[in-house]
Design a protein around this motif. Structure first.
Motif, PDB file in Angstrom:
ATOM      1  N   VAL A   1       0.838  -1.079  -0.143  1.00  0.00           N
ATOM      2  CA  VAL A   1       0.022   0.212   0.004  1.00  0.00           C
ATOM      3  C   VAL A   1       0.916   1.379  -0.098  1.00  0.00           C
ATOM      4  N   ALA A   2       0.674   2.051  -0.996  1.00  0.00           N
ATOM      5  CA  ALA A   2       1.282   3.555  -1.009  1.00  0.00           C
ATOM      6  C   ALA A   2       0.760   4.309   0.176  1.00  0.00           C
ATOM      7  N   LEU A   3       1.867   4.876   1.071  1.00  0.00           N
ATOM      8  CA  LEU A   3       1.364   5.654   2.048  1.00  0.00           C
ATOM      9  C   LEU A   3       2.224   6.994   2.015  1.00  0.00           C
ATOM     10  N   TRP A   4       2.891   7.166   1.279  1.00  0.00           N
ATOM     11  CA  TRP A   4       3.656   8.739   0.981  1.00  0.00           C
ATOM     12  C   TRP A   4       3.942   8.896  -0.390  1.00  0.00           C
ATOM     13  N   GLY A   5       3.987  10.067  -0.581  1.00  0.00           N
ATOM     14  CA  GLY A   5       4.552  10.366  -2.115  1.00  0.00           C
ATOM     15  C   GLY A   5       5.274  11.516  -2.211  1.00  0.00           C
ATOM     16  N   ASN A   6       6.217  11.879  -3.091  1.00  0.00           N
ATOM     17  CA  ASN A   6       6.522  13.161  -3.553  1.00  0.00           C
ATOM     18  C   ASN A   6       6.137  13.337  -4.962  1.00  0.00           C
ATOM     19  N   ALA A   7       5.478  14.404  -5.225  1.00  0.00           N
ATOM     20  CA  ALA A   7       4.856  14.653  -6.602  1.00  0.00           C
ATOM     21  C   ALA A   7       5.884  15.015  -7.351  1.00  0.00           C
ATOM     22  N   PRO A   8       6.105  14.280  -8.526  1.00  0.00           N
ATOM     23  CA  PRO A   8       7.097  14.694  -9.825  1.00  0.00           C
ATOM     24  C   PRO A   8       6.643  15.946 -10.267  1.00  0.00           C
TER      25      PRO A   8
ATOM     26  N   TYR B   1      13.634  12.729   3.994  1.00  0.00           N
ATOM     27  CA  TYR B   1      12.450  12.945   4.200  1.00  0.00           C
ATOM     28  C   TYR B   1      11.817  12.271   5.401  1.00  0.00           C
ATOM     29  N   GLN B   2      11.304  12.993   6.188  1.00  0.00           N
ATOM     30  CA  GLN B   2      10.642  12.550   7.228  1.00  0.00           C
ATOM     31  C   GLN B   2       9.175  12.063   6.750  1.00  0.00           C
ATOM     32  N   ILE B   3       8.873  10.784   6.992  1.00  0.00           N
ATOM     33  CA  ILE B   3       7.688  10.068   6.623  1.00  0.00           C
ATOM     34  C   ILE B   3       7.106   9.762   7.948  1.00  0.00           C
ATOM     35  N   THR B   4       5.656   9.801   8.004  1.00  0.00           N
ATOM     36  CA  THR B   4       4.948   9.401   9.066  1.00  0.00           C
ATOM     37  C   THR B   4       4.117   8.381   8.730  1.00  0.00           C
ATOM     38  N   PRO B   5       4.119   7.182   8.823  1.00  0.00           N
ATOM     39  CA  PRO B   5       3.208   6.175   8.249  1.00  0.00           C
ATOM     40  C   PRO B   5       1.927   6.180   8.894  1.00  0.00           C
ATOM     41  N   THR B   6       0.870   6.011   8.339  1.00  0.00           N
ATOM     42  CA  THR B   6      -0.444   6.092   8.682  1.00  0.00           C
ATOM     43  C   THR B   6      -1.109   4.643   8.816  1.00  0.00           C
ATOM     44  N   LEU B   7      -0.262   3.591   8.223  1.00  0.00           N
ATOM     45  CA  LEU B   7      -0.772   2.339   8.412  1.00  0.00           C
ATOM     46  C   LEU B   7       0.220   1.229   9.072  1.00  0.00           C
ATOM     47  N   GLY B   8      -0.120   0.205   9.586  1.00  0.00           N
ATOM     48  CA  GLY B   8       0.967  -0.622  10.185  1.00  0.00           C
ATOM     49  C   GLY B   8       1.292  -1.712   9.104  1.00  0.00           C
TER      50      GLY B   8
ATOM     51  N   LYS C   1       4.802  -4.817   8.529  1.00  0.00           N
ATOM     52  CA  LYS C   1       5.848  -5.722   8.979  1.00  0.00           C
ATOM     53  C   LYS C   1       7.120  -5.293   8.267  1.00  0.00           C
ATOM     54  N   THR C   2       6.750  -4.728   7.218  1.00  0.00           N
ATOM     55  CA  THR C   2       7.839  -4.609   6.102  1.00  0.00           C
ATOM     56  C   THR C   2       7.599  -3.235   5.225  1.00  0.00           C
ATOM     57  N   ILE C   3       8.634  -2.494   4.621  1.00  0.00           N
ATOM     58  CA  ILE C   3       8.406  -1.452   4.037  1.00  0.00           C
ATOM     59  C   ILE C   3       9.195  -1.528   2.723  1.00  0.00           C
ATOM     60  N   ARG C   4       8.979  -1.058   1.780  1.00  0.00           N
ATOM     61  CA  ARG C   4       9.847  -1.091   0.411  1.00  0.00           C
ATOM     62  C   ARG C   4       9.841   0.313  -0.103  1.00  0.00           C
ATOM     63  N   LEU C   5      10.803   1.049  -0.666  1.00  0.00           N
ATOM     64  CA  LEU C   5      10.654   2.230  -1.329  1.00  0.00           C
ATOM     65  C   LEU C   5      10.556   2.273  -2.886  1.00  0.00           C
ATOM     66  N   HIS C   6      10.076   2.854  -3.278  1.00  0.00           N
ATOM     67  CA  HIS C   6       9.705   2.999  -4.654  1.00  0.00           C
ATOM     68  C   HIS C   6      10.287   4.591  -5.630  1.00  0.00           C
ATOM     69  N   PHE C   7      11.209   4.273  -6.269  1.00  0.00           N
ATOM     70  CA  PHE C   7      11.661   5.334  -6.968  1.00  0.00           C
ATOM     71  C   PHE C   7      11.289   5.377  -8.278  1.00  0.00           C
ATOM     72  N   HIS C   8      11.428   6.472  -8.967  1.00  0.00           N
ATOM     73  CA  HIS C   8      11.313   6.644 -10.494  1.00  0.00           C
ATOM     74  C   HIS C   8      11.896   7.715 -11.110  1.00  0.00           C
ATOM     75  N   ASN C   9      12.483   7.516 -12.251  1.00  0.00           N
ATOM     76  CA  ASN C   9      12.938   8.513 -13.098  1.00  0.00           C
ATOM     77  C   ASN C   9      12.492   8.858 -14.316  1.00  0.00           C
TER      78      ASN C   9
END
Length: 101
Positions: free
Chosen positions: A6-13, A31-38, A40-48
């Motif tokens: 589930v995406a919980l934070w984004g930075n608009a291109p 970036y300080q990110i405050t998750p709004t959902l619980g 067990k793991t996260i992963r970061l998604h970057f795009h160019n």
């Protein structure tokens, strides 16, 4: 059970006029990110997807914040991409990190 991401934070291109002075190179971003959902793991998604050049990430990490300006150094976790610390995101592409506990 299958994992659901589930995406919980984004930075608009943004797309603007490309000038050398507008490029961000050799820069550290925090970036300080405050998750709004619980979870067990996260992963970061970057795009160019809008980039004109390849982008290389040389050192990505996550940590627990102690306040708006500091992190708990004992919680720093290096982020990897297919097991590697550094990754190049070719223009027009995207990438996800490995899972982070």
């Amino acid at each position: 059970m299958d994992q659901k991401w589930v995406a919980l934070w984004g930075n608009a291109p943004s797309y603007c006029e490309r000038r050398t002075a507008d490029y961000t190179k050799d820069t550290t971003l925090r970036y300080q990110i405050t998750p709004t959902l619980g979870g067990k793991t996260i992963r970061l998604h970057f795009h160019n997807l809008l980039g004109q050049d390849d982008v290389t990430l040389t050192k990505v990490s996550v940590a627990v914040s102690t306040d708006r300006r500091a992190i708990d150094e004992t919680t720093v976790v290096p982020v990897t991409f297919s097991g590697f610390r550094s990754v190049t995101i070719q223009k027009g592409t995207e990438i996800c990190s490995d899972e982070i506990a």
